[in-house]
Write a protein that holds these residues in place. Structure first.
Motif, PDB file in Angstrom:
ATOM      1  N   UNK A  61      26.673 -28.157 -14.684  1.00 58.33           N
ATOM      2  CA  UNK A  61      27.856 -28.012 -15.735  1.00 58.33           C
ATOM      3  C   UNK A  61      28.373 -26.700 -15.644  1.00 58.33           C
ATOM      4  N   UNK A  62      29.820 -26.342 -15.434  1.00 58.96           N
ATOM      5  CA  UNK A  62      30.529 -25.144 -15.210  1.00 58.96           C
ATOM      6  C   UNK A  62      30.783 -24.528 -16.526  1.00 58.96           C
ATOM      7  N   UNK A 115      27.151 -34.599 -21.783  1.00 63.16           N
ATOM      8  CA  UNK A 115      26.336 -34.558 -20.338  1.00 63.16           C
ATOM      9  C   UNK A 115      24.908 -34.116 -20.957  1.00 63.16           C
ATOM     10  N   UNK A 116      24.738 -33.101 -21.813  1.00 58.63           N
ATOM     11  CA  UNK A 116      23.450 -32.728 -22.042  1.00 58.63           C
ATOM     12  C   UNK A 116      22.694 -33.735 -22.319  1.00 58.63           C
ATOM     13  N   UNK A 117      23.052 -34.591 -23.464  1.00 53.50           N
ATOM     14  CA  UNK A 117      22.405 -35.621 -23.780  1.00 53.50           C
ATOM     15  C   UNK A 117      22.050 -36.616 -22.617  1.00 53.50           C
ATOM     16  N   UNK A 199      17.595 -40.446  -9.353  1.00 53.77           N
ATOM     17  CA  UNK A 199      17.946 -39.700 -10.694  1.00 53.77           C
ATOM     18  C   UNK A 199      18.552 -38.494 -10.500  1.00 53.77           C
ATOM     19  N   UNK A 200      18.213 -37.619  -9.776  1.00 52.71           N
ATOM     20  CA  UNK A 200      19.006 -36.150  -9.346  1.00 52.71           C
ATOM     21  C   UNK A 200      20.244 -36.405  -9.136  1.00 52.71           C
ATOM     22  N   UNK A 201      20.550 -37.543  -8.142  1.00 51.30           N
ATOM     23  CA  UNK A 201      21.912 -37.837  -7.890  1.00 51.30           C
ATOM     24  C   UNK A 201      22.786 -38.189  -9.145  1.00 51.30           C
ATOM     25  N   UNK A 202      22.214 -39.082  -9.859  1.00 49.12           N
ATOM     26  CA  UNK A 202      22.811 -39.630 -10.940  1.00 49.12           C
ATOM     27  C   UNK A 202      23.187 -38.436 -12.044  1.00 49.12           C
ATOM     28  N   UNK A 203      22.499 -37.461 -12.377  1.00 45.79           N
ATOM     29  CA  UNK A 203      22.710 -36.502 -13.249  1.00 45.79           C
ATOM     30  C   UNK A 203      23.952 -35.691 -12.624  1.00 45.79           C
ATOM     31  N   UNK A 204      24.267 -35.448 -11.555  1.00 43.35           N
ATOM     32  CA  UNK A 204      25.269 -34.666 -10.822  1.00 43.35           C
ATOM     33  C   UNK A 204      26.441 -35.834 -10.814  1.00 43.35           C
ATOM     34  N   UNK A 205      26.554 -36.818 -10.676  1.00 39.14           N
ATOM     35  CA  UNK A 205      27.353 -37.763 -10.689  1.00 39.14           C
ATOM     36  C   UNK A 205      28.019 -37.845 -12.024  1.00 39.14           C
ATOM     37  N   UNK A 206      27.128 -37.825 -13.079  1.00 40.57           N
ATOM     38  CA  UNK A 206      27.655 -38.082 -14.553  1.00 40.57           C
ATOM     39  C   UNK A 206      28.336 -36.741 -14.737  1.00 40.57           C
ATOM     40  N   UNK A 208      30.217 -34.973 -12.902  1.00 39.07           N
ATOM     41  CA  UNK A 208      31.300 -35.133 -12.260  1.00 39.07           C
ATOM     42  C   UNK A 208      32.324 -36.026 -13.265  1.00 39.07           C
ATOM     43  N   UNK A 209      31.775 -37.047 -13.413  1.00 37.01           N
ATOM     44  CA  UNK A 209      32.532 -38.157 -14.246  1.00 37.01           C
ATOM     45  C   UNK A 209      33.086 -37.349 -15.439  1.00 37.01           C
ATOM     46  N   UNK A 210      32.420 -36.812 -16.567  1.00 34.98           N
ATOM     47  CA  UNK A 210      32.930 -35.995 -17.427  1.00 34.98           C
ATOM     48  C   UNK A 210      33.960 -34.946 -17.337  1.00 34.98           C
TER      49      UNK A 210
END
Length: 215
Positions: A61-62, A115-117, A199-206, A208-210
């Motif tokens: 998260x940036x 995102x954190x949730x 799971x790691x990839x999903x966290x990154x994808x989420x 990006x979506x947000x």
């Protein structure tokens, strides 16, 4: 009662025993681990994929993340949905877009809380899975040793002057069952090892979506 079967009648079983010994020989000498793991020198990690360290939400998260923020009920619901693997990314995007339209005042701080949730849920599942893989590896090592011990006893009994055929039958049944379990576990290893990566990839994808709906 001691069986009256002669030793020659058991020769086909001896061949099967030798085949079993050859099948598990390497697993006994070295635990059932991949070449990649040998490089890692981690006997508790049987996967080809390297074991990644702890995930950090700040890397994904940036903007600053408020660990103490109290999200609303609908924000919590969105976080929970985004963390679920059964919710594909197309559906996840639709949910994020819908949420953004319903909350035109969204900013990076609010999105970061969502995102954190989601991240915390994904990370919890990932850590639980990593622990399960460790238990799996230890179980396979223990099972390979049990197979080796049973095989050694079987061979010793067969070479005895008066073989105990009843005990040999029991050992043969145990070997067949243990080998079957060992093999079935190995077949499922590829899928299990891939899941932490997904799971790691999903966290990154989420993340990006947000970020895509950020003002």
């Amino acid at each position: 009662m001691i069986s009256s079967r002669s030793a020659p009648l058991r020769r086909p079983l001896r061949s099967a025993s030798l085949l079993l010994a050859a099948t598990i020989g390497l697993a006994v000498a070295l635990p059932p681990l991949s070449p990649a793991q040998a490089d890692q020198k981690d006997p508790d990690w049987p996967c080809i994929q390297r074991r990644a360290g702890a995930l950090s939400p700040g890397v994904m998260w940036p903007a600053p993340l408020d660990q103490e923020a109290k999200p609303s009920k609908d924000a919590q619901d969105l976080s929970a949905a985004l963390a679920l693997r059964r919710v594909d990314m197309e559906e996840a995007k639709a949910r994020v877009d819908s949420y953004a339209k319903a909350h035109p005042d969204l900013d990076m701080a609010a999105l970061g809380t969502i995102f954190l949730g989601a991240f915390n849920r994904i990370d919890h599942d990932r850590n639980r899975l990593l622990s399960g893989i460790t238990r799996y590896a230890r179980g396979q090592i223990a099972l390979s040793k049990r197979i080796a011990a049973a095989q050694a006893e079987f061979d010793s009994l067969e070479q005895a002057e008066k073989p105990d055929f009843d005990r040999m039958d029991a050992l043969e049944e145990q070997l067949d069952w243990d080998k079957r379990i060992y093999t079935e576990r190995e077949k499922s290893l590829s899928y299990v090892c891939e899941t932490p990566v997904l799971l790691e990839k999903r966290a990154y994808a989420v993340a990006r979506l947000l970020q895509a709906v950020a003002p």
